[in-house]
Design an enzyme around this catalytic site. Structure first.
Site, PDB file in Angstrom:
ATOM      1  N   ASP A   1       0.999  -1.318  -0.121  1.00  0.00           N
ATOM      2  CA  ASP A   1       0.004  -0.029  -0.074  1.00  0.00           C
ATOM      3  C   ASP A   1       0.906   1.393   0.099  1.00  0.00           C
ATOM      4  OD1 ASP A   1      -1.649  -2.134   0.315  1.00  0.00           O
ATOM      5  OD2 ASP A   1      -3.048  -0.752   1.767  1.00  0.00           O
TER       6      ASP A   1
ATOM      7  N   SER B   1      -6.043   5.413   4.282  1.00  0.00           N
ATOM      8  CA  SER B   1      -5.022   4.554   4.982  1.00  0.00           C
ATOM      9  C   SER B   1      -5.142   4.627   6.363  1.00  0.00           C
ATOM     10  CB  SER B   1      -3.497   5.263   4.434  1.00  0.00           C
ATOM     11  OG  SER B   1      -2.685   4.617   5.434  1.00  0.00           O
TER      12      SER B   1
END
Length: 557
Positions: free
Chosen positions: A79, A470
């Site tokens: 990510d 996130s």
């Protein structure tokens, strides 16, 4: 009787045994449990770079304990590295790929149990989805957290680097300072070091009893993590013999426990999406509204990054997740009768944990002196999110804002406007067509939110999206807006300058436009063309469910 007897027993299985002999089986091994080791090792990301060593330790321990380990690989997407790029569209998709891969290997080879070893964000829920689907004895081994970077006496995480970009564009630091942060933020192996998504999900898995006590906060590079991998393999073999299966543990009470711990530690918004997905797969009736119900009674008691001061290794040194759970249990905020993979109840696991946190630390606070009186993940509804949305309100002084909409059709356009300093205090930034179908893949908006915080606007600008955030994000942010724009959700009808209210106190996400005008806009709306028609993203967009139901691909809405 073992499940693996299907490939090891009887005259007709002589060819099967012939192939197994070629990978190390001897005569004495064909009656032993076959234990899959789903190894997420990869040099793509620091989160997974140490997993091969852990998997090898587990493999040897399984063999010594009397099992026959068989190792196979799973994929990962970083990510942090894909953040802000087209590649981030593959991140949530990788959760399904990991689940499919583990299910395929274990069921295809008739394995008796599985030990999944993972590190980066989607490794944890991917493994849990597979465990729930298969319902064979299983244990999860988390690869461990990265230790903090150091610069000028301060702890750094990868989020420090994202925020430094915003600080540079606003003139608060220069390029040399940015480079110094970049070079010191990630000092070694392990998953991102705050209470971001990986550490949040590992904490949830420990709470639900599918990984061992204290394992979710261990540092990746410490010897105790390797010892934990070995012990986990031994526990898996015991679980096979005792027939302890994931669905014995993944009860409604276990999910409530996980949500309570996530609130207490200040965990990631992604936990909402992932727990909904796992619960749906496990046949547990969990809704987005359950998160709000639990939030109302569970305070945030851990002072952890991204909005707090400390990192996960500090939490570990203060007593880890067992210490947090003991405080919640004593306050009646945890179900102590839930079972763990070791065959014990949660109450038994926590019996020897101190009833008060250590006095020489302030990472974990007593419930009488919380960081926030209620949980930090608020479920907002209104005409902009009739199915719900998730607001992360930790680190926000006033979680209420009404302002003009600044509308962007992609993350890239939004970030460019922020870095050009075109976003002003009081704005409500709308990033749409980033949902499960529209993105596809629900990209995380860490780059825009970090740039906003870096420019000093974290308390004065709201950002809402049908995408995700996130675990490193904080500020007045609202994600997982459902229905998403691509399927006709109201977020797709917002026009620049419209008044939007974000009110976490009243749990409201409202477009302040009268119903007659919305009806006119809805009549003029047309479904956008898919961004991808082929490949995994095209397939994902056709199969994926709403984010309010976990964004799964094997159970259509």
């Amino acid at each position: 009787m073992l499940r693996s007897d299907a490939v090891t027993k009887g005259i007709q299985r002589s060819p099967n045994r012939a192939m197994l002999r070629a990978v190390g089986f001897g005569d004495e091994d064909f009656g032993k449990p076959i234990l899959g080791i789903a190894n997420g090792y990869s040099t793509i990301t620091p989160c997974n770079v140490g997993l091969n060593d852990l998997s090898r330790r587990a493999e040897e321990a399984a063999r010594q304990a009397g099992g026959m380990p068989q190792m196979f690989g799973t994929i990962t997407v970083s990510d942090g590295i894909s953040m802000g790029t087209e590649g981030m569209k593959y991140s949530l998709v990788s959760r399904e790929v990991i689940a499919d891969a583990i299910e395929t290997a274990c069921n295809g080879q008739s394995m008796d149990g599985v030990l999944a070893v993972g590190g980066c964000d989607k490794n944890m829920p991917g493994a849990m989805l597979a465990m729930a689907r298969m319902n064979i004895p299983a244990v999860f081994v988390y690869g461990g957290t990265i230790k903090p970077g150091k610069l000028g006496g301060c702890d750094l995480t990868v989020v420090s680097a994202f925020e430094a970009v915003g600080q540079l564009t606003s003139g608060n630091i220069d390029e040399d300072q940015l480079t110094a942060v970049e070079k010191n933020a990630c000092p070694g192996a392990g998953s991102c070091g705050g209470m971001f998504t990986a550490n949040t999900m590992s904490a949830a898995i420990e709470t639900m009893g599918l990984s061992l006590p204290y394992s979710s906060t261990m540092a990746a590079e410490d010897e105790e993590k390797a010892d934990n991998a070995a012990r986990s393999a031994e526990v898996l073999l015991d679980a096979v013999k005792a027939n302890i299966r994931p669905l014995d543990l993944l009860t409604n009470d276990a999910f409530e426990n996980a949500i309570s711990v996530i609130m207490a530690v200040g965990g990631s918004t992604n936990a909402v999406l992932h727990l909904l997905a796992i619960a749906r797969t496990a046949g547990v009736s969990l809704s987005i509204d359950d998160f709000e119900r639990i939030r109302q009674r569970v305070p945030v008691i851990c002072d952890l990054k991204p909005s707090g001061r400390y990192v996960t290794v500090d939490l570990h040194n203060a007593g880890g997740i067992p210490q947090v759970m003991r405080l919640l249990l004593d306050a009646g905020l945890l179900h102590g009768d839930c079972r763990t993979v070791e065959g014990k109840s949660l109450r038994e696991v926590l019996a020897d944990v101190p009833s008060v946190p250590p006095a020489d630390q302030d990472v974990i606070r007593p419930l009488s002196n919380p960081l926030y009186g209620k949980g930090h993940l608020a479920i907002l509804k209104g005409n902009l999110a009739s199915e719900g949305s998730v607001a992360k309100i930790s680190g926000v002084k006033t979680p209420v804002l009404t302002g003009p909409a600044r509308v962007f059709e992609s993350e890239e356009d939004c970030l460019a406007a922020i870095l050009d300093q075109r976003i002003k205090a009081g704005d409500v930034v709308v990033v749409r067509n980033e949902g499960p179908v529209g993105g596809p893949g629900m990209r995380e908006m860490l780059a825009p939110t970090s740039a906003i915080v870096g420019q000093g606007l974290g308390d004065r600008v709201a950002l809402i999206t049908d995408g995700r955030f996130s675990g490193g994000t904080y500020g007045l942010v609202v994600g997982h807006v459902a229905p998403e724009a691509a399927v006709g959700g109201t977020i797709g009808l917002v026009q620049g300058g419209d008044s939007i209210t974000v009110d976490a106190d009243q749990l409201l996400l409202q477009l302040n436009v009268d119903e007659a005008e919305l009806t006119r806009r809805r009549a003029a709306w047309s479904k956008p063309e898919p961004r991808y028609r082929t490949g995994i993203l095209g397939k994902y967009a056709r199969l994926v469910s709403s984010s309010s139901r976990g964004a799964v691909t094997d159970q259509p809405d």
